[in-house]
Design a protein around this motif. Structure first.
Motif, mmCIF file in Angstrom:
data_model
loop_
_atom_site.group_PDB
_atom_site.id
_atom_site.type_symbol
_atom_site.label_atom_id
_atom_site.label_comp_id
_atom_site.label_asym_id
_atom_site.label_seq_id
_atom_site.Cartn_x
_atom_site.Cartn_y
_atom_site.Cartn_z
ATOM 1 N N SER A 39 0.824 -1.217 0.000
ATOM 2 C CA SER A 39 0.000 0.000 0.000
ATOM 3 C C SER A 39 0.852 1.259 0.000
ATOM 4 O O SER A 39 0.389 2.325 -0.387
ATOM 5 C CB SER A 39 -0.944 0.008 1.196
ATOM 6 N N VAL A 40 2.093 1.144 0.421
ATOM 7 C CA VAL A 40 2.999 2.281 0.460
ATOM 8 C C VAL A 40 3.807 2.371 -0.833
ATOM 9 O O VAL A 40 4.212 3.458 -1.244
ATOM 10 C CB VAL A 40 3.940 2.172 1.686
ATOM 11 N N ALA A 41 4.009 1.265 -1.501
ATOM 12 C CA ALA A 41 4.879 1.196 -2.681
ATOM 13 C C ALA A 41 4.534 2.191 -3.791
ATOM 14 O O ALA A 41 5.453 2.755 -4.393
ATOM 15 C CB ALA A 41 4.897 -0.233 -3.226
ATOM 16 N N PRO A 42 3.269 2.452 -4.100
ATOM 17 C CA PRO A 42 3.000 3.417 -5.182
ATOM 18 C C PRO A 42 3.532 4.828 -4.905
ATOM 19 O O PRO A 42 3.714 5.601 -5.835
ATOM 20 C CB PRO A 42 1.467 3.439 -5.265
ATOM 21 N N TYR A 43 3.799 5.130 -3.665
ATOM 22 C CA TYR A 43 4.264 6.469 -3.303
ATOM 23 C C TYR A 43 5.789 6.558 -3.200
ATOM 24 O O TYR A 43 6.327 7.634 -2.960
ATOM 25 C CB TYR A 43 3.641 6.903 -1.976
#
Length: 131
Positions: A39-43
């Motif tokens: 969930s953090v990877a796209p950012y």
């Protein structure tokens, strides 16, 4: 008395089991993704560019966050034993909202670390592991 899932029972009675399972799965995943690394990877690219972080530095921040989470589980487990899961989950939800808001406003490496840590420590997964 009507069953609580009367809408689902009508759909299932027509043989659309896969539809019900798919919808339930989408809601379950959407409700529990916060705090997971995916969930953090796209950012990651935006965080690295805006804060001049290397991939190694961002990965190190996330690794320290995961280590903090491992120690935090003991405290969450004790809190769940003492006051029950519902108050702990409610407080965790509030902390998660604050953490996500903080992550959106982060302007330094330390603020990113604090925000990632707050989100990870207050995630549903953390409380689930503690129970």
């Amino acid at each position: 008395a009507r069953p609580a899932l009367c809408i689902c029972s009508r759909v299932v009675s027509r043989g659309h089991y896969a539809t019900v399972v798919l919808v339930a799965t989408v809601f379950a995943v959407a409700g529990s993704f916060v705090g997971h690394s995916f969930s953090v990877a796209p950012y990651n690219a935006g965080l690295m560019e805006d804060l001049d972080l290397t991939r190694t530095a961002l990965s190190s921040l996330w690794a320290v966050t995961l280590i903090c989470s491992a120690f935090w589980l003991n405290l969450i487990g004790a809190a769940v034993d003492r006051v029950g899961a519902q108050p702990v989950i409610m407080l965790g939800g509030f902390a998660m909202m604050v953490g996500l808001s903080t992550l959106g406003e982060s302007s330094t490496k330390f603020e990113v670390f604090v925000a990632l840590t707050m989100v990870r420590l207050s995630s549903v997964e953390t409380v689930d592991f503690a129970c």
